[in-house]
Design a protein around this motif. Structure first.
Motif, PDB file in Angstrom:
ATOM      1  N   HIS A   1      33.693  27.817  44.128  1.00  0.00           N
ATOM      2  CA  HIS A   1      33.630  27.622  42.680  1.00  0.00           C
ATOM      3  C   HIS A   1      32.245  27.199  42.213  1.00  0.00           C
ATOM      4  N   SER A   2      31.431  26.631  43.095  1.00  0.00           N
ATOM      5  CA  SER A   2      30.079  26.228  42.700  1.00  0.00           C
ATOM      6  C   SER A   2      29.235  27.438  42.310  1.00  0.00           C
ATOM      7  N   LEU A   3      29.521  28.601  42.882  1.00  0.00           N
ATOM      8  CA  LEU A   3      28.812  29.832  42.499  1.00  0.00           C
ATOM      9  C   LEU A   3      29.015  30.109  41.017  1.00  0.00           C
TER      10      LEU A   3
ATOM     11  N   TRP B   1      35.229  38.089  35.015  1.00  0.00           N
ATOM     12  CA  TRP B   1      35.251  37.987  36.479  1.00  0.00           C
ATOM     13  C   TRP B   1      35.215  36.518  36.889  1.00  0.00           C
ATOM     14  N   MET B   2      34.397  35.731  36.214  1.00  0.00           N
ATOM     15  CA  MET B   2      34.300  34.306  36.531  1.00  0.00           C
ATOM     16  C   MET B   2      35.641  33.605  36.301  1.00  0.00           C
TER      17      MET B   2
ATOM     18  N   ALA C   1      40.440  31.171  38.809  1.00  0.00           N
ATOM     19  CA  ALA C   1      41.905  31.090  38.846  1.00  0.00           C
ATOM     20  C   ALA C   1      42.432  31.083  40.278  1.00  0.00           C
ATOM     21  N   ASP C   2      41.686  31.679  41.217  1.00  0.00           N
ATOM     22  CA  ASP C   2      42.098  31.659  42.622  1.00  0.00           C
ATOM     23  C   ASP C   2      41.773  30.298  43.228  1.00  0.00           C
ATOM     24  N   ASP C   3      42.547  29.913  44.213  1.00  0.00           N
ATOM     25  CA  ASP C   3      42.376  28.615  44.850  1.00  0.00           C
ATOM     26  C   ASP C   3      41.308  28.700  45.942  1.00  0.00           C
TER      27      ASP C   3
ATOM     28  N   VAL D   1      38.621  36.572  48.473  1.00  0.00           N
ATOM     29  CA  VAL D   1      37.156  36.573  48.504  1.00  0.00           C
ATOM     30  C   VAL D   1      36.636  38.005  48.589  1.00  0.00           C
ATOM     31  N   ALA D   2      37.211  38.817  49.460  1.00  0.00           N
ATOM     32  CA  ALA D   2      36.761  40.206  49.605  1.00  0.00           C
ATOM     33  C   ALA D   2      36.937  40.968  48.292  1.00  0.00           C
TER      34      ALA D   2
END
Length: 138
Positions: free
Chosen positions: A63-65, A50-51, A56-58, A28-29
């Motif tokens: 993910h709603s962002l 970037w999206m 791809a990260d869990d 996240v950071a």
């Protein structure tokens, strides 16, 4: 959010420790840092990649962002790519809200603002003589 390069060594140590312990927080950071860089440098063209990396990260909670941003990707990309800011508008909205709250008596804790808006300047001759004087507190 302060850029990590501008943090004092003591302030930067704790987030580094937390990021090593929690891989989700590290992800996240990293994404937030990339997002802030894209905004600061007006690089809307980097947003789709970037999206994809973000998804791809869990991190399903966040993910709603990306899903919401993809619904209107043209507007989001344009917002990133321009140097326009809504700062002035937000300032006026805040001022109007303050005045509204004062009118309904919900701004009791903002006595200095109340004094600012109701105080009369003795040198101000624009007020007509028929207008009542504002109440003075003792």
């Amino acid at each position: 959010m302060t850029h990590p390069g501008y943090l004092a060594e003591t302030d930067a140590a704790e987030p580094k420790e937390l990021r090593t312990v929690c891989p989700e927080l590290d992800a996240v950071a990293r994404h937030v840092h990339e997002f802030a860089t894209m905004m600061r440098e007006h690089r809307g063209d980097l947003l789709p990649t970037w999206m994809d990396r973000f998804l791809a990260d869990d991190l399903p909670v966040l993910h709603s962002l990306v899903s919401g941003s993809r619904r209107d990707i043209d507007a989001v990309t344009t917002a990133f790519s321009t140097s326009w800011s809504t700062g002035q508008v937000e300032g006026h909205v805040t001022r109007v809200k303050l005045l509204t709250h004062m009118g309904f008596g919900r701004a009791n804790s903002i006595s200095s603002a109340d004094a600012y808006f109701t105080a009369r300047d003795p040198d101000d001759v624009s007020r007509s003589s028929t207008e009542p004087e504002p109440p003075h507190s003792a």
